[in-house]
Write a protein that holds these residues in place. Structure first.
Motif, PDB file in Angstrom:
ATOM      1  N   ARG A  41      -2.002  13.444   8.750  1.00  0.00           N
ATOM      2  CA  ARG A  41      -2.960  12.340   8.793  1.00  0.00           C
ATOM      3  C   ARG A  41      -3.048  11.773  10.209  1.00  0.00           C
ATOM      4  N   TYR A  42      -1.887  11.538  10.780  1.00  0.00           N
ATOM      5  CA  TYR A  42      -1.856  10.904  12.084  1.00  0.00           C
ATOM      6  C   TYR A  42      -2.403  11.841  13.169  1.00  0.00           C
ATOM      7  N   ASN A  43      -2.010  13.106  13.108  1.00  0.00           N
ATOM      8  CA  ASN A  43      -2.376  14.013  14.201  1.00  0.00           C
ATOM      9  C   ASN A  43      -3.789  14.558  14.114  1.00  0.00           C
ATOM     10  N   ASN A 145     -15.766   1.970   0.623  1.00  0.00           N
ATOM     11  CA  ASN A 145     -14.812   3.068   0.625  1.00  0.00           C
ATOM     12  C   ASN A 145     -14.614   3.653   2.027  1.00  0.00           C
ATOM     13  N   PHE A 146     -14.909   2.850   3.054  1.00  0.00           N
ATOM     14  CA  PHE A 146     -14.782   3.313   4.441  1.00  0.00           C
ATOM     15  C   PHE A 146     -13.371   3.817   4.758  1.00  0.00           C
ATOM     16  N   MET A 147     -12.363   3.114   4.242  1.00  0.00           N
ATOM     17  CA  MET A 147     -10.974   3.466   4.544  1.00  0.00           C
ATOM     18  C   MET A 147     -10.608   4.888   4.115  1.00  0.00           C
ATOM     19  N   ALA A 148     -11.351   5.416   3.167  1.00  0.00           N
ATOM     20  CA  ALA A 148     -11.055   6.774   2.684  1.00  0.00           C
ATOM     21  C   ALA A 148     -11.082   7.773   3.842  1.00  0.00           C
ATOM     22  N   LEU A 149     -11.912   7.490   4.853  1.00  0.00           N
ATOM     23  CA  LEU A 149     -12.033   8.407   5.989  1.00  0.00           C
ATOM     24  C   LEU A 149     -10.708   8.562   6.729  1.00  0.00           C
ATOM     25  N   GLY A 150      -9.865   7.535   6.610  1.00  0.00           N
ATOM     26  CA  GLY A 150      -8.606   7.620   7.335  1.00  0.00           C
ATOM     27  C   GLY A 150      -7.415   7.796   6.422  1.00  0.00           C
ATOM     28  N   GLN A 151      -7.525   7.234   5.225  1.00  0.00           N
ATOM     29  CA  GLN A 151      -6.343   7.182   4.364  1.00  0.00           C
ATOM     30  C   GLN A 151      -6.495   8.006   3.096  1.00  0.00           C
ATOM     31  N   GLY A 152      -7.739   8.376   2.775  1.00  0.00           N
ATOM     32  CA  GLY A 152      -7.999   8.979   1.462  1.00  0.00           C
ATOM     33  C   GLY A 152      -7.527  10.407   1.338  1.00  0.00           C
ATOM     34  N   ASP A 153      -7.488  10.862   0.093  1.00  0.00           N
ATOM     35  CA  ASP A 153      -7.254  12.272  -0.195  1.00  0.00           C
ATOM     36  C   ASP A 153      -7.866  12.565  -1.549  1.00  0.00           C
ATOM     37  N   PHE A 154      -7.599  13.730  -2.060  1.00  0.00           N
ATOM     38  CA  PHE A 154      -8.203  14.106  -3.341  1.00  0.00           C
ATOM     39  C   PHE A 154      -7.158  14.148  -4.450  1.00  0.00           C
ATOM     40  N   PHE A 180      -3.875  16.492   0.603  1.00  0.00           N
ATOM     41  CA  PHE A 180      -4.267  16.678   1.995  1.00  0.00           C
ATOM     42  C   PHE A 180      -5.152  15.516   2.416  1.00  0.00           C
ATOM     43  N   PRO A 181      -4.791  14.808   3.469  1.00  0.00           N
ATOM     44  CA  PRO A 181      -5.588  13.650   3.863  1.00  0.00           C
ATOM     45  C   PRO A 181      -7.004  14.064   4.263  1.00  0.00           C
TER      46      PRO A 181
END
Lengths: 341, 509
Positions: A41-43, A145-154, A180-181
């Protein structure tokens, strides 16, 4: 020479595997789902910036502005996030794209050295980000749901059984896959496209040709100016994407983030075996380079966690710098011995 | 086989750079399927002519027709599309990229999806190279192959654009003998396909081996056009240098006067020297108080020989002795320490530092001797600078004037002074008067004479035949990397030196 080129990428891959092996052997929880997903996620942000940098460096250029451009896009995306995921995403991308177009124009049309041109846009973008944000981080909206772009997954879509007690190895694989993020998916997709563009399109070949000999390319009738313009546009766009992820991951636009990202990106590209002078490089190896430097960072965190030593973030910079130096020296040695052979 | 209408016709071409005319009413005609040699000294206008033709530069006046139609290429790629391809002297391809890419860059074959069709391009590249009898792995980077193969790939690329005229600018300068053979075979194939070739080379033997006709340029003008068969090598050289064979005499066109001639013992002795590709067997010697001229056509290996003596290039074979001792220079710094000075022919790039003052430029090489613990002794520096400005007559407003503001002649004097203040035993001058106006030229020549009379050994390379003939006490002639003749005293005259440059021996053919 492709053997050498392959070996540089191969060396990075080998180092990556060694360091993962080392981490797995030494630290508990290094190969945990949590750690793997955190690293990814971070990289993913650095991977995106590194991809753009890779194309720029393959033409023999440099883009110092990526860090502040990402910071600027994160601010823009955060401001637009209350309107939803799409406006936030598009706003951040547009900011990156604009910076890329300005860079590309100054460098390819006005013939200003990339180092100088992007140094200027780096300062300018950083200034704009601070002005827009009033020097504060800009909270992103939790209502959309903007945060999903950084924190979300399936992970939500995972079938029941993989979360069960007896899901076993197979279940874990599916769990990680679905867990997987989203930013990692974005980065993977970008690398897939990037590799396709580099290896299978005329533009990709022109990028390498221009880096291998700009004057020769011009004399061959290649669209050198357009090629150079486009790599900076690409780099700006990808930095914009990284900025969107930054805002979504940390829940706020970060006007002062992104400092030193350009150096991290350059380091990833070079560790991956791409020549700083241009003309030779690989997209896949850049991804390996990003992961290598990213995981080195994680290893140091784990080492600190063991309590034996306590290395500050500054020491990590020193170590990474030393690591980069070793790689570059090896690279020039290899190139020289290949030339002598 | 000659058609009535030439394929290419350039007439009355004028071109100036700033105030300096590079082409004056120059002309060039090439017929279909003909190999035309284009020769001339440095600065004669060959390159400008080529650049005007392939769209690199714009002509000021004149007409160019190709196949009877007006020609108006404004860039090399436009010229290429119009059927005129240029192979530049340095191979202008991308060494890192594969052979296939180098052939197809800019006109890639694509699949229906718009992606590159690698297989089709590789097959195409193989087929194209097979026409030239080249069988290489087209997926390997071009840089892995020999210069000859690279040159052939450049030619194959040029021809595959359906070129009707291929311009080759000194294509053989980096090739060895067998490679040159392959290139000539290629040229013959082009000829058989009715493709016209303009062949620029300084090697006379090559011209006679492969060219049908020759166009000679001098000082921006076309001075002769002839079939190769109707012109002897000596005539060719004389035309190039602008000397009338019948009138060649020791006429006194330069400012070298008869000095006191106190020639001392041997200072430098070079035996059987081989340097890289250009020099295979060079021997010469310089004595104290003597000006030794090193003559030869461009590419004969003069500069390479000088660089080897100076320690700037390693030599593979032979010996270089300074005052009887075998030298072992690995860098110019060693040669400087041993008392050798070297004025490069490229004053702008290898000589002056334009933004620095006359004082700084003059004492650049002397700084180590002038400074103690890294601090420059400025009063001594100033004293030396003023002495040389006076002694050799450098015209400048003050020692602090920027050297770029000086005329070419005065810049050259500063460079000479740079070496003279080191008290050298031997001074190597590569084209000491190139690009310098007539008056200053005479001053420089007088200065060189005076230095020799004061006991300095001078090795002078010059493309100006009169400078060599009148200025030298002895002359060595290099031809294709071999020392072919030595002339002494009265034996030095223009026909003899030119004969040696053209044929490799001293007699007039």
């Amino acid at each position: 020479m492709p053997r050498l080129h392959a070996s540089a990428g191969f060396g990075a891959l080998l180092a990556l595997l060694l360091i993962i092996g080392f981490g797995a052997w030494r630290y508990d929880g290094f190969i945990s789902e949590y750690n793997i997903l955190t690293v990814l996620r971070y990289n993913s942000m650095f991977a995106l910036v590194g991809l753009g940098m890779c194309f720029v460096i393959m033409t023999g250029g440099i883009d110092l502005s990526v860090g502040s451009v990402a910071a600027l896009s994160s601010v823009v995306a955060a401001y637009l996030s209350p309107y939803g995921l799409i406006p936030g995403l598009l706003g951040g991308l547009a900011a990156g794209l604009a910076a890329g177009i300005i860079n590309g124009f100054i460098i390819s049309k006005m013939k200003i050295l990339p180092f100088i041109a992007t140094l200027a846009t780096m300062l300018a973008a950083s200034g704009v980000a601070l002005l827009l944000s009033n020097q504060q981080s800009v909270p992103a909206s939790y209502d959309t749901n903007f945060m999903a772009l950084g924190q979300g997954d399936f992970a939500l879509y995972a079938p029941e059984w993989v979360n069960g007690e007896d899901a076993g190895f197979f279940g874990a694989v599916i769990r990680i896959f679905l867990g997987f993020p989203i930013p990692a998916w974005i980065a993977l997709f970008a690398y897939f496209l990037g590799s396709l563009i580099l290896n299978r399109t005329a533009f990709g070949r022109h990028v390498l040709a221009v880096g291998g000999g700009e004057e020769a390319s011009r004399l061959m009738g290649l669209p050198t100016d357009r090629t150079i313009f486009l790599v900076y546009v690409m780099s700006g766009f990808l930095a914009g994407m990284a900025g969107v992820i930054l805002a979504a991951q940390f829940g706020a636009g970060q006007p002062i983030e992104g400092v030193g990202w350009e150096l991290f990106a350059i380091a990833s590209v070079v560790v991956g075996g791409t020549l700083l002078t241009g003309g030779k490089g690989s997209v896949g190896a850049t991804l390996v380079g990003t992961l290598l430097l990213g995981i080195l960072f994680t290893v140091l965190n784990f080492e600190n966690g063991m309590g034996w030593i306590s290395l500050s973030a500054y020491w990590q910079s020193v170590l990474r710098g030393g690591f980069l130096l070793v790689v570059v020296i090896l690279q020039s040695r290899l190139t020289r011995s290949a030339a002598a052979a | 086989m000659a058609t009535a209408e030439p394929f290419l016709s350039m007439q009355g071409i004028n071109k100036s750079f700033g105030n300096i005319p590079a082409l004056i009413d120059a002309s060039l005609e090439v017929r279909e399927g003909e190999v035309m040699a284009l020769i001339g000294q440095n600065g004669a206008g060959k390159s400008t002519m080529i650049k005007v033709l392939n769209g690199f530069s714009r002509k000021d006046a004149g007409t160019i027709t190709v196949n009877g139609a007006p020609w108006a290429a404004t860039s090399p790629e436009m010229a290429q599309r119009g059927g005129i391809s240029t192979i530049f002297q340095e191979i202008n391809l991308i060494p890192f990229r594969s052979v296939t890419e180098n052939i197809y860059l800019g006109r890639e074959i694509k699949t229906r999806l718009g992606l590159l069709d690698l297989r089709a391009m590789q097959a195409g590249a193989r087929k194209l190279l097979a026409e030239f009898d080249i069988d290489v792995d087209v997926r390997r980077p071009l840089g892995e192959f020999s210069t000859a193969i690279q040159q052939m790939v450049a030619i194959a690329r040029a021809v595959s654009f359906d070129a009707r005229l291929v311009i080759m600018d000194e294509p053989t300068s980096s090739l060895d003998e067998t490679e040159v053979g392959v290139l000539f075979e290629t040229i013959r194939r082009l000829k058989a396909k009715r493709v016209a070739v303009v062949f620029v080379s300084h090697k006379l033997d090559e011209l006679y081996a492969v060219c049908d006709r020759v166009t000679v340029m001098r000082d921006g003008r076309t001075v002769a056009v002839s079939t190769m068969a109707d012109m002897t090598k000596l005539q060719l050289v004389a035309t190039m240098l602008g000397r009338d064979l019948a009138e060649v005499r020791r006429a006194g066109a330069t400012a070298f006067t008869e000095g006191t001639r106190t020639i001392g013992e041997e200072l430098l002795s070079v035996q059987d020297l081989a340097v890289g590709r250009r020099v295979s067997d060079a021997s010469l010697s310089v004595r104290r108080g003597e000006i030794v001229g090193l003559a030869g056509l461009l590419g004969a290996g003069r500069t390479e020989t000088a660089r080897a003596i100076y320690g700037a290039s390693p030599h593979e074979k032979g010996s270089i002795r300074l005052e009887g001792k075998e030298t072992d220079f690995t860098a110019p710094a060693d040669a400087i320490k041993a008392g050798i000075g070297f004025c490069s022919e490229d004053r702008k790039h290898e000589g002056i530092i334009p933004g620095m003052s006359v004082r700084e430029n003059l004492t650049l090489a002397l700084l180590p001797a002038l400074s103690r613990a890294g601090i420059v002794d400025e009063s001594r520096q100033r004293e030396i600078v003023l002495r040389f400005i006076k002694e050799i007559g450098i015209k400048c407003s003050s020692p602090e004037q920027k050297i770029r503001e000086l005329s070419g002649g005065n810049q050259q004097k500063v460079l000479l002074a740079r070496w003279l203040c080191m008290n050298p035993k031997l001074l190597i001058l590569d084209e000491p008067t190139r690009g310098i106006d007539v008056g200053a030229k005479a001053e420089i020549q007088r200065l060189i004479r005076k230095l020799a009379d004061d006991g300095l050994g001078v090795l002078m390379i010059s493309s100006e035949i009169e400078e060599i003939v009148e200025g030298s006490d002895r002359v060595f002639v290099l031809r294709d990397g071999k020392m072919t003749a030595e002339f002494d005293g009265e034996a030095i005259n223009e026909p003899a030196v030119m004969g040696a440059m053209a044929h490799g021996h001293g007699e007039v053919a």
